[in-house]
Each structure stands twice: as structure tokens, then as C-alpha cells.
Write a protein that holds these residues in place. Structure first.
Motif, PDB file in Angstrom:
ATOM      1  N   HIS A 197      -9.319  31.480   4.742  1.00 32.12           N
ATOM      2  CA  HIS A 197      -9.182  32.055   6.084  1.00 32.12           C
ATOM      3  C   HIS A 197      -7.801  32.681   6.258  1.00 32.12           C
ATOM      4  O   HIS A 197      -7.666  33.759   6.820  1.00 32.12           O
ATOM      5  CB  HIS A 197      -9.426  30.966   7.133  1.00 32.12           C
ATOM      6  CG  HIS A 197      -9.526  31.476   8.523  1.00 32.12           C
ATOM      7  ND1 HIS A 197     -10.612  32.180   8.975  1.00 32.12           N
ATOM      8  CD2 HIS A 197      -8.672  31.403   9.561  1.00 32.12           C
ATOM      9  CE1 HIS A 197     -10.423  32.505  10.235  1.00 32.12           C
ATOM     10  NE2 HIS A 197      -9.245  32.048  10.612  1.00 32.12           N
ATOM     11  N   MET A 198      -6.767  32.010   5.749  1.00 34.96           N
ATOM     12  CA  MET A 198      -5.408  32.527   5.873  1.00 34.96           C
ATOM     13  C   MET A 198      -5.275  33.880   5.172  1.00 34.96           C
ATOM     14  O   MET A 198      -4.721  34.826   5.724  1.00 34.96           O
ATOM     15  CB  MET A 198      -4.399  31.548   5.287  1.00 34.96           C
ATOM     16  CG  MET A 198      -2.969  32.051   5.391  1.00 34.96           C
ATOM     17  SD  MET A 198      -1.810  31.177   4.356  1.00 34.96           S
ATOM     18  CE  MET A 198      -2.322  31.648   2.732  1.00 34.96           C
ATOM     19  N   PHE A 199      -5.808  33.991   3.952  1.00 29.26           N
ATOM     20  CA  PHE A 199      -5.695  35.256   3.231  1.00 29.26           C
ATOM     21  C   PHE A 199      -6.451  36.374   3.941  1.00 29.26           C
ATOM     22  O   PHE A 199      -5.967  37.506   4.028  1.00 29.26           O
ATOM     23  CB  PHE A 199      -6.189  35.112   1.790  1.00 29.26           C
ATOM     24  CG  PHE A 199      -5.165  34.530   0.878  1.00 29.26           C
ATOM     25  CD1 PHE A 199      -3.958  35.178   0.645  1.00 29.26           C
ATOM     26  CD2 PHE A 199      -5.387  33.322   0.253  1.00 29.26           C
ATOM     27  CE1 PHE A 199      -2.998  34.638  -0.199  1.00 29.26           C
ATOM     28  CE2 PHE A 199      -4.442  32.770  -0.592  1.00 29.26           C
ATOM     29  CZ  PHE A 199      -3.244  33.433  -0.820  1.00 29.26           C
ATOM     30  N   ALA A 200      -7.624  36.073   4.469  1.00 30.07           N
ATOM     31  CA  ALA A 200      -8.400  37.096   5.166  1.00 30.07           C
ATOM     32  C   ALA A 200      -7.689  37.553   6.440  1.00 30.07           C
ATOM     33  O   ALA A 200      -7.547  38.748   6.701  1.00 30.07           O
ATOM     34  CB  ALA A 200      -9.786  36.560   5.496  1.00 30.07           C
ATOM     35  N   MET A 201      -7.230  36.621   7.248  1.00 25.04           N
ATOM     36  CA  MET A 201      -6.606  36.973   8.528  1.00 25.04           C
ATOM     37  C   MET A 201      -5.194  37.515   8.353  1.00 25.04           C
ATOM     38  O   MET A 201      -4.786  38.423   9.069  1.00 25.04           O
ATOM     39  CB  MET A 201      -6.598  35.764   9.458  1.00 25.04           C
ATOM     40  CG  MET A 201      -7.967  35.288   9.851  1.00 25.04           C
ATOM     41  SD  MET A 201      -8.999  36.571  10.571  1.00 25.04           S
ATOM     42  CE  MET A 201      -8.160  36.840  12.104  1.00 25.04           C
ATOM     43  N   PHE A 202      -4.438  36.983   7.411  1.00 28.55           N
ATOM     44  CA  PHE A 202      -3.068  37.449   7.206  1.00 28.55           C
ATOM     45  C   PHE A 202      -3.073  38.905   6.759  1.00 28.55           C
ATOM     46  O   PHE A 202      -2.263  39.708   7.229  1.00 28.55           O
ATOM     47  CB  PHE A 202      -2.361  36.564   6.173  1.00 28.55           C
ATOM     48  CG  PHE A 202      -0.908  36.888   6.003  1.00 28.55           C
ATOM     49  CD1 PHE A 202       0.008  36.467   6.950  1.00 28.55           C
ATOM     50  CD2 PHE A 202      -0.461  37.604   4.910  1.00 28.55           C
ATOM     51  CE1 PHE A 202       1.355  36.761   6.811  1.00 28.55           C
ATOM     52  CE2 PHE A 202       0.877  37.896   4.759  1.00 28.55           C
ATOM     53  CZ  PHE A 202       1.790  37.474   5.706  1.00 28.55           C
ATOM     54  N   GLY A 203      -4.004  39.242   5.878  1.00 30.68           N
ATOM     55  CA  GLY A 203      -4.102  40.632   5.421  1.00 30.68           C
ATOM     56  C   GLY A 203      -4.362  41.593   6.563  1.00 30.68           C
ATOM     57  O   GLY A 203      -3.724  42.647   6.675  1.00 30.68           O
TER      58      GLY A 203
END
Length: 159
Positions: free
Chosen positions: A25-31
């Protein structure tokens, strides 16, 4: 074949799955949270020859996403596991404001144009609050009659 379990909305995520799912989730939202201000900056560079030095910068976006998420968790009493990142839904508005070059907008600085666009986001947020209050007063069941998941789901997917 391994038995895969689907986690329902009312269920808690098993402890052993918390870390991998949160990293995903962090990688998807941070991007997305980083990409939106970069795209907005490129709209202003293409239209005006320079990017805004104030407004929707990467640092402001990251701060607001984090602060907004913490505030959301407090308001939701830590019951909704969500991260509030930036939205691609406003990109067309930024592109339109960046390309305004007639009337009073012809002599407007890049930062002033960016401020107008960010003001539009604030107004959209206020409208969201008004609609949330109306839904709270009318009741969710009444609204769901007119906006069932089969209608709202595809809209959310498109955004």
C-alpha cells in the motif's frame, strides 16, 4: 494449491499479513503522492515556461497527505485503515488553469495561477464536507438506494 482466504470488510487482517500488505500500500500510494505534484509542475512549465515555487510541491503534498491521514484516523476513531494521498482527479483542472492566458490571467504569475488551482481544491474539499453532512442527515441507506455500489464502484475505479 494453497487455500487462499479473502479478507472481508468486517474482518481484521491477520497479523502475519500486516507488514507485506502495508508495504504494498505504501509503494502504491507514495508513488501517486509524488507523481501528482511533478505532473502539475510540468503543466505549468509547459504553459508558462516555469514551474510554481509555492503551492502543490512535493514537500507540501507529502506533509498534507500525512497530516490529513492522521486527522482522518482521529475522526474515524482508527476504524478505517486508509492513507489519504493526492488524487489524479484534479490534474485536468491544474492543466486548464496553467493554460489560462487571456484577460486578467494573461499577466498573472505562475504562483498566482497555482494558487487559483489550489483554491479550487479547497472548494472541492468544502463541497465534500457539505455532501458528507447531507448524507449524515439523510442517512446512508437512503443515499445507497440512489447510488448503489454498482454505480459508485466504477466511478472510484476510474478516479
Amino acid at each position: 494449491m494453497e487455500n487462499q482466504k479473502i479478507i472481508q470488510v468486517e474482518e481484521k487482517v491477520p497479523f502475519k499479513m500486516l507488514l507485506p500488505l502495508s508495504i504494498q500500500h505504501m509503494f502504491a500510494m507514495f508513488g501517486a503522492t509524488i507523481l501528482v505534484p511533478i505532473l502539475v509542475n510540468s503543466y505549468f512549465v509547459d504553459a508558462c515556461g516555469e514551474g510554481p515555487s509555492r503551492g502543490l510541491t512535493v514537500s507540501v503534498t507529502l506533509f498534507c497527505a500525512g497530516f490529513g491521514t492522521l486527522l482522518f484516523h482521529l475522526c474515524a476513531k482508527f476504524k478505517v485503515p486508509a492513507f489519504l494521498g493526492s488524487s489524479f482527479a484534479f490534474l485536468s483542472g491544474f492543466a486548464a488553469v496553467a493554460n489560462l492566458n487571456t484577460g486578467k490571467y494573461a499577466s498573472m504569475s505562475v504562483n498566482d495561477k497555482a494558487a487559483y488551482a489550489c483554491g479550487g481544491i479547497v472548494v472541492a474539499g468544502l463541497l465534500y464536507l457539505i455532501f458528507a453532512l447531507i448524507i449524515r442527515m439523510v442517512g446512508v441507506k437512503r443515499v445507497m438506494r440512489y447510488l448503489p455500489p454498482v454505480v459508485t464502484g466504477p466511478v472510484i475505479i476510474c478516479i
